[in-house]
Every structure is written in structure tokens, then in C-alpha cells.
Design an enzyme around this catalytic site. Structure first.
Site, PDB file in Angstrom:
ATOM      1  N   ARG A  51       0.794  -1.227   0.000  1.00  0.00           N
ATOM      2  CA  ARG A  51       0.000   0.000   0.000  1.00  0.00           C
ATOM      3  C   ARG A  51       0.829   1.280   0.000  1.00  0.00           C
ATOM      4  NH1 ARG A  51      -3.111  -4.027   1.849  1.00  0.00           N
ATOM      5  NH2 ARG A  51      -1.157  -4.595   2.818  1.00  0.00           N
ATOM      6  N   THR A  52       1.829   1.340   0.861  1.00  0.00           N
ATOM      7  CA  THR A  52       2.529   2.625   1.014  1.00  0.00           C
ATOM      8  C   THR A  52       3.246   3.003  -0.280  1.00  0.00           C
ATOM      9  OG1 THR A  52       2.793   2.104   3.349  1.00  0.00           O
ATOM     10  CG2 THR A  52       4.103   3.929   2.492  1.00  0.00           C
ATOM     11  N   LYS A  81      25.710  -3.583  -1.910  1.00  0.00           N
ATOM     12  CA  LYS A  81      27.163  -3.619  -2.142  1.00  0.00           C
ATOM     13  C   LYS A  81      27.899  -2.902  -1.024  1.00  0.00           C
ATOM     14  CE  LYS A  81      26.522  -3.121  -7.157  1.00  0.00           C
ATOM     15  NZ  LYS A  81      26.825  -2.224  -8.276  1.00  0.00           N
ATOM     16  N   ARG A 102      11.665   3.768   2.774  1.00  0.00           N
ATOM     17  CA  ARG A 102      11.376   2.783   3.835  1.00  0.00           C
ATOM     18  C   ARG A 102      12.635   1.964   4.036  1.00  0.00           C
ATOM     19  NH1 ARG A 102       6.105  -1.056   4.078  1.00  0.00           N
ATOM     20  NH2 ARG A 102       5.258   0.928   4.809  1.00  0.00           N
ATOM     21  N   HIS A 130       5.927   5.763  11.361  1.00  0.00           N
ATOM     22  CA  HIS A 130       5.298   5.676  10.035  1.00  0.00           C
ATOM     23  C   HIS A 130       4.326   6.859   9.944  1.00  0.00           C
ATOM     24  CE1 HIS A 130       3.756   4.196   6.378  1.00  0.00           C
ATOM     25  NE2 HIS A 130       3.598   2.920   6.671  1.00  0.00           N
TER      26      HIS A 130
HETATM   27  C1  NCD Z   1       2.402  -1.237   8.116  1.00  0.00           C
HETATM   28  C2  NCD Z   1       3.911  -1.030   8.119  1.00  0.00           C
HETATM   29  O1  NCD Z   1       4.581  -1.266   7.106  1.00  0.00           O
HETATM   30  O2  NCD Z   1       4.367  -0.581   9.154  1.00  0.00           O
HETATM   31  N1  NCD Z   1       1.862  -1.373   6.827  1.00  0.00           N
HETATM   32  C3  NCD Z   1       1.574  -0.259   6.104  1.00  0.00           C
HETATM   33  O3  NCD Z   1       2.425   0.540   5.773  1.00  0.00           O
HETATM   34  N2  NCD Z   1       0.292  -0.060   5.774  1.00  0.00           N
HETATM   35  C4  NCD Z   1       1.952  -2.285   9.067  1.00  0.00           C
HETATM   36  C5  NCD Z   1       2.557  -3.645   9.037  1.00  0.00           C
HETATM   37  O4  NCD Z   1       3.427  -3.969   8.235  1.00  0.00           O
HETATM   38  O5  NCD Z   1       2.114  -4.446   9.852  1.00  0.00           O
END
Ligand code: NCD
Length: 306
Positions: A51-52, A81, A102, A130
Site C-alpha cells: 500500500r505505502t 554492495k 522505507r 510511520h
Molecule cells: C504497516 C507497516 O509497514 O508498518 N503497513 C503499512 O504501511 N500499511 C503495518 C505492518 O506492516 O504491519
């Protein structure tokens, strides 16, 4: 707005403005706005994401901007590397107007602050934060209740490693929400909350805030929101049977009719699929709202909106 690396980067005014603009985007249809034709967003994901990453990329496309991507960056980028985050941020800054990142290291935002010369958005920093998920969660709550102030919110599941929980609790405390915590067994709140050690430590000392699994059904009728989370097995150094509160259809029906069941997704077994048809299930609404909120964030960061 420069970087968005932590919810603490946001003033109350910025939050209000981000949510207001997300609402405008939602109401006028996201395709109607096309103000970013010359901008490039780099999405650099060194941890899995559905999703993100895809909502950020979709948001940028809908805004008429361009996207370059390193998915699976822990394998596909030069991080594998041995390249440092410093050199990575210096490099990405030459190619893009905004970078969405991320990475499993809780502290990577500190490197971004030092070395990136374009705005960086935190799409997940280990078990720390997040912030964009917390904003879309807040937006979803505000859209439903018309307010956030004073609501009662119960968090269940992995409150130790779940970064979405840390960012959202931090935001909700600004609105005087009543927070309740039901951590999965063996993941009980402790100082390993990273940056939120102090905040959650203080919260945990509030009488009545910690709720045992067996006591959850008793408080469900009083909750406006129940925020469920997955156990972050990939961050837990041991494999254990972790007992946790599971949201079933029967439990959902104990909540008030306009209550909300939320989850950042992905889910495992903590919400039964039979709950999906219950009007209180809001997790796919969160998914949709993620697009509007991320469009709003990109527009603010790229200075298209105040
Ligand atoms: C979450 C995350 O990546 O922290 N997912 C997200 O971004 N919607 C929650 C998770 O991974 O459990």
C-alpha cells in the site's frame, strides 16, 4: 514543510492543512488536479510494501508528476554492495525533487536530515515511525466522526514493534484522546519503544490504560475506535506462539454501531475475514484515504499548497 520524517515534524496547523487539502482532493476527484508535471518522486523501499509504495506512486502519477523506483532496494540497490545511507541520500537528491524511503533501521531519518538536499518522506523507519500512515488514519477518523478530540481509542496487537501505532498514538495525544492498550502477550509495553519510550512509558503508567485480553470485550461498547495490528514477526528475534486479542464478528457487534475497526494492513489472523462486511470495518477505507492524504502530502512538500 521540508522533510516529513516524524510526526513531530508537523505543527498542528500543518496537520489541519494536510487533512483539509486531502478532503478537497477526495471531494473534487483526484484526477482533476494536475499541478506537478515537472517533478520527480524517487521511491526507495528497502523493506516490503504494497500500500505505502503503490499509493505514493499512484498519488504522484495522479498529480501529473513522474516516478522513479527502487523496490526491494535492500537487494536491488547499491546498499547491497555496502553503500552507506549518506552516499545513497546524496545520490538520490541529484535525481528527484522528493524522496520516499522505507528502511529497517529506526535511525535512518537522522541520516536523511544530514545528507539529503531535497525533501524526504518517511514511509517506515524500522519499528520507530510511520508518519504518513498515522496521517491517513487520523484523516479516516476525522472523516467519520467529524472530529478527533476526546475519542476513546483501543490499540491491540504489536504495540512494541508496530511503527504505525507509535506515530498514531503520538498524534492522538494532541487531541486529548483516551488511549487504551492491549498488547499481544510477550510484547508488553516496555522501554524498547524507540523514540516513543518516554511517551508510551508515561502513558502506560496512566491507571486503567493497559487492558488484559480477557477484559477487552467488556470495554468494546465504550470504544470509538479499535485499532488492530499484526504481530511484526520479522522484527522479533524469537518465534513464539503469541496470544493476542482477535476481532471476530461477535466482538465487532459488541461495539457501538458507529464505532470503527481500523488496521494499517497487512493483516494476519487478528481480524477474521467475516468482519470485513461489518459496517464498522474501516481498513479498506483507510487504503483509499491513503491516496488522498499522500497526494496532499506531496503537494505540500513540493510547495504547491501552503
Ligand atoms: C504497516 C507497516 O509497514 O508498518 N503497513 C503499512 O504501511 N500499511 C503495518 C505492518 O506492516 O504491519
Amino acid at each position: 514543510m521540508n522533510h516529513l520524517l516524524s510526526v513531530t515534524d508537523l505543527t498542528d496547523h500543518m496537520i489541519e492543512s494536510l487533512l483539509f487539502w486531502a478532503d478537497c482532493i477526495k471531494n473534487q476527484g483526484p484526477r482533476a488536479i494536475n499541478p506537478l508535471p515537472d517533478s520527480i518522486m524517487a521511491s526507495f523501499f528497502a523493506e516490503p510494501s504494497t500500500r505505502t509504495r503503490l499509493s505514493f506512486e499512484s498519488a504522484m502519477h495522479k498529480l501529473g508528476g513522474n516516478v522513479i523506483t527502487a523496490a526491494d532496494a535492500s537487494i536491488s540497490s547499491s546498499l547491497s554492495k555496502g553503500e552507506s545511507l549518506k552516499d545513497t541520500f546524496k545520490t538520490l537528491s541529484k535525481y528527484a525533487n522528493v524522496i520516499v524511503v522505507r528502511h529497517k533501521d529506526n535511525e535512518w531519518p537522522l541520516e536523511a536530515r544530514k545528507w539529503a538536499s531535497v525533501p524526504v518522506i518517511n514511509a517506515g523507519s524500522g519499528s520507530g515511525e510511520h508518519p504518513t500512515q498515522a496521517l491517513l488514519d487520523l484523516f479516516t477518523i476525522q472523516q467519520h466522526f467529524g472530529k478527533v478530540h476526546g475519542l476513546s481509542v483501543l490499540f491491540c496487537g504489536d504495540l512494541k514493534y508496530g511503527r504505525t501505532v507509535h506515530s498514531l498514538i503520538s498524534l492522538l495525544t494532541r487531541y486529548n484522546c483516551k488511549i487504551y492498550l492491549c498488547p499481544a502477550e510477550t510484547l508488553r509495553c516496555n522501554p524498547l519503544f524507540g523514540n516513543y519510550g518516554e511517551l508510551l512509558e508515561k502513558l502506560v503508567q496512566t491507571p486503567g490504560i493497559l487492558v488484559d485480553h480477557a477484559a477487552v470485550p467488556g470495554i468494546l461498547p465504550d470504544m470509538d475506535v479499535v485499532y488492530m495490528t499484526r504481530v511484526q514477526q520479522e522484527r522479533i528475534p524469537y518465534k513464539n506462539d503469541i496470544s493476542e486479542f482477535v476481532m471476530t464478528k461477535e466482538k465487532a457487534e459488541m461495539m457501538r454501531k458507529d464505532g470503527m475497526i481500523m488496521h494499517p494492513l497487512p493483516r494476519n489472523s487478528e481480524i477474521s475475514e467475516e468482519v470485513d462486511d461489518d459496517p464498522r470495518a474501516y481498513y479498506f477505507k483507510q487504503v483509499e484515504n491513503g491516496l488522498y492524504v499522500r497526494m496532499s502530502i506531496l503537494q505540500h512538500i513540493l510547495k504547491i499548497q501552503p
